[in-house]
Enzyme design. Structure first.
Site, PDB file in Angstrom:
ATOM      1  N   HIS A  53       0.806  -1.227   0.000  1.00  0.00           N
ATOM      2  CA  HIS A  53       0.000   0.000   0.000  1.00  0.00           C
ATOM      3  C   HIS A  53       0.831   1.265   0.000  1.00  0.00           C
ATOM      4  O   HIS A  53       0.323   2.344   0.286  1.00  0.00           O
ATOM      5  CB  HIS A  53      -0.965  -0.016   1.204  1.00  0.00           C
ATOM      6  CG  HIS A  53      -1.991  -1.099   1.076  1.00  0.00           C
ATOM      7  ND1 HIS A  53      -2.757  -1.535   2.138  1.00  0.00           N
ATOM      8  CD2 HIS A  53      -2.366  -1.857   0.013  1.00  0.00           C
ATOM      9  CE1 HIS A  53      -3.570  -2.513   1.732  1.00  0.00           C
ATOM     10  NE2 HIS A  53      -3.343  -2.726   0.437  1.00  0.00           N
ATOM     11  N   GLY A  68      -1.507  -9.118  12.710  1.00  0.00           N
ATOM     12  CA  GLY A  68      -2.077  -7.792  12.944  1.00  0.00           C
ATOM     13  C   GLY A  68      -2.822  -7.193  11.778  1.00  0.00           C
ATOM     14  O   GLY A  68      -2.660  -6.013  11.468  1.00  0.00           O
TER      15      GLY A  68
HETATM   16  N1  APR Z   1      -0.966  -7.139  18.058  1.00  0.00           N
HETATM   17  C1  APR Z   1      -1.540  -7.898  17.080  1.00  0.00           C
HETATM   18  N2  APR Z   1      -2.651  -7.536  16.401  1.00  0.00           N
HETATM   19  C2  APR Z   1      -3.204  -6.343  16.746  1.00  0.00           C
HETATM   20  C3  APR Z   1      -2.669  -5.497  17.740  1.00  0.00           C
HETATM   21  C4  APR Z   1      -1.495  -5.947  18.408  1.00  0.00           C
HETATM   22  N3  APR Z   1      -0.920  -5.218  19.387  1.00  0.00           N
HETATM   23  N4  APR Z   1      -3.457  -4.388  17.830  1.00  0.00           N
HETATM   24  C5  APR Z   1      -4.435  -4.537  16.909  1.00  0.00           C
HETATM   25  N5  APR Z   1      -4.294  -5.711  16.273  1.00  0.00           N
HETATM   26  C6  APR Z   1      -5.095  -6.253  15.166  1.00  0.00           C
HETATM   27  C7  APR Z   1      -6.590  -6.022  15.256  1.00  0.00           C
HETATM   28  O1  APR Z   1      -7.210  -7.055  16.018  1.00  0.00           O
HETATM   29  C8  APR Z   1      -6.991  -6.082  13.775  1.00  0.00           C
HETATM   30  O2  APR Z   1      -7.215  -7.425  13.367  1.00  0.00           O
HETATM   31  O3  APR Z   1      -4.683  -5.576  14.000  1.00  0.00           O
HETATM   32  C9  APR Z   1      -5.747  -5.548  13.057  1.00  0.00           C
HETATM   33  C10 APR Z   1      -5.906  -4.135  12.544  1.00  0.00           C
HETATM   34  O4  APR Z   1      -6.885  -4.154  11.525  1.00  0.00           O
HETATM   35  P1  APR Z   1      -7.081  -2.836  10.622  1.00  0.00           P
HETATM   36  O5  APR Z   1      -7.149  -1.646  11.532  1.00  0.00           O
HETATM   37  O6  APR Z   1      -8.207  -3.118   9.695  1.00  0.00           O
HETATM   38  O7  APR Z   1      -5.708  -2.694   9.826  1.00  0.00           O
HETATM   39  P2  APR Z   1      -5.280  -3.480   8.530  1.00  0.00           P
HETATM   40  O8  APR Z   1      -5.800  -4.884   8.537  1.00  0.00           O
HETATM   41  O9  APR Z   1      -3.810  -3.296   8.389  1.00  0.00           O
HETATM   42  O10 APR Z   1      -6.007  -2.656   7.351  1.00  0.00           O
HETATM   43  C11 APR Z   1      -5.734  -3.060   6.025  1.00  0.00           C
HETATM   44  O11 APR Z   1      -6.917  -1.130   5.192  1.00  0.00           O
HETATM   45  O12 APR Z   1      -7.445   1.070   5.346  1.00  0.00           O
HETATM   46  C12 APR Z   1      -6.657   0.170   4.676  1.00  0.00           C
HETATM   47  O13 APR Z   1      -4.656   0.698   3.633  1.00  0.00           O
HETATM   48  C13 APR Z   1      -5.206   0.466   4.881  1.00  0.00           C
HETATM   49  O14 APR Z   1      -3.412  -1.113   4.917  1.00  0.00           O
HETATM   50  C14 APR Z   1      -4.667  -0.804   5.488  1.00  0.00           C
HETATM   51  C15 APR Z   1      -5.708  -1.846   5.133  1.00  0.00           C
END
Ligand code: APR
Length: 243
Positions: A120, A186
């Site tokens: 991304h 994560g």
């Molecule tokens: N350790 C492990 N997992 C964690 C922690 C932690 N300390 N804190 C949060 N999480 C997990 C949450 O449970 C969730 O499953 O991280 C995940 C975060 O999810 P999102 O906020 O949706 O982030 P992500 O999956 O990276 O989003 C994907 O969406 O908006 C777009 O481009 C953006 O790259 C991003 C994509």
């Protein structure tokens, strides 16, 4: 544990090191103090995607978009890699590791990982708006209206916005297809095509998912529920003891 294969084996067949593909999301950087997107205090609860992360937003109010990424760049550059980033880098002592990240920070690189594929984009780079191959390393610097590329067009964040192509997806799928182990850390697995990468994991590969809540777990994955910085060091020691 055998010493890492350096290729100098007196003419015998070179033993390939097993390949690990690590797919990470915002939860990987949460222990470093960076907001996720969809957790309760996440970025998409503080901002509307259509206001800051789409090509239409850029055309409508580029200053608002630039400020959103300037703030995230400052925060990301002030953050430090956590024990999870360092553990993933440690895996390189015994494995051929490719980190495929949805994150736009450089914490994997600063944690020591040497093969990182950003699906991304990257906050520390700016991109020409008239030639997408024209990239500029800007570190923590802000991008302002009037900052121009060598061809004279406005610079934009080197970020894949919603609705834009994910140029490195083909390369990411290719990496995934010959993994001996797949580690997902994560990520809510809610944004495609990135989330679809798990479907390319070889059936025979060992699959582990590390997530604080583990709400969405693909079939065939062993789930370790907890924080990446707490759980990854133990998993990495378990895997390094196998080689
Ligand atoms: N350790 C492990 N997992 C964690 C922690 C932690 N300390 N804190 C949060 N999480 C997990 C949450 O449970 C969730 O499953 O991280 C995940 C975060 O999810 P999102 O906020 O949706 O982030 P992500 O999956 O990276 O989003 C994907 O969406 O908006 C777009 O481009 C953006 O790259 C991003 C994509």
């Amino acid at each position: 544990m055998n010493t890492p294969d350096t290729g100098d084996n007196e003419g015998g067949p070179v033993k390939r090191r097993p390949k690990i593909v690590v797919l990470t999301g915002a939860g990987m950087s949460a222990p470093s103090g960076l907001s996720t997107f969809r957790d309760s205090n996440g970025l998409w609860h503080q901002h509307r995607i259509e206001d800051v992360a789409t090509p239409e937003a850029w055309l409508r109010h580029p200053d608002v978009v630039l400020e959103f990424y300037n703030q995230r760049r400052t925060q990301a550059c002030a953050a430090q890699p956590n024990a999870g980033h360092c553990a993933i880098a440690e895996l390189e002592r015994g494995y051929d590791v490719v980190v495929i990240t949805q994150n736009v920070d450089d914490l994997h690189e600063r944690g020591g990982s040497r093969h990182v594929l950003h699906l991304h984009g990257e906050l520390t780079k700016a991109r020409s708006t008239c030639d997408s191959s024209l990239l500029y390393e800007i570190g923590s610097a802000s991008i302002r209206i009037g900052d121009r590329c060598a061809k004279g067009s406005q610079l934009r964040p080197h970020i894949v916005w919603f609705g834009e192509e994910v140029p490195k997806m083909e390369e990411a799928i290719h990496c995934m297809e010959d993994a001996a182990k797949v580690l997902v850390v994560g990520t809510s697995l809610s944004v495609y095509p990135a989330a679809g990468l798990v479907e390319h994991a070889p059936r025979a590969a060992e699959k582990v998912l590390v997530d604080l809540h583990a709400d969405r777990t693909p079939p065939g994955f062993r789930v370790l529920k907890g924080s990446a910085d707490k759980l990854l060091p133990g998993l990495v020691q378990e895997w390094l003891a196998q080689v």
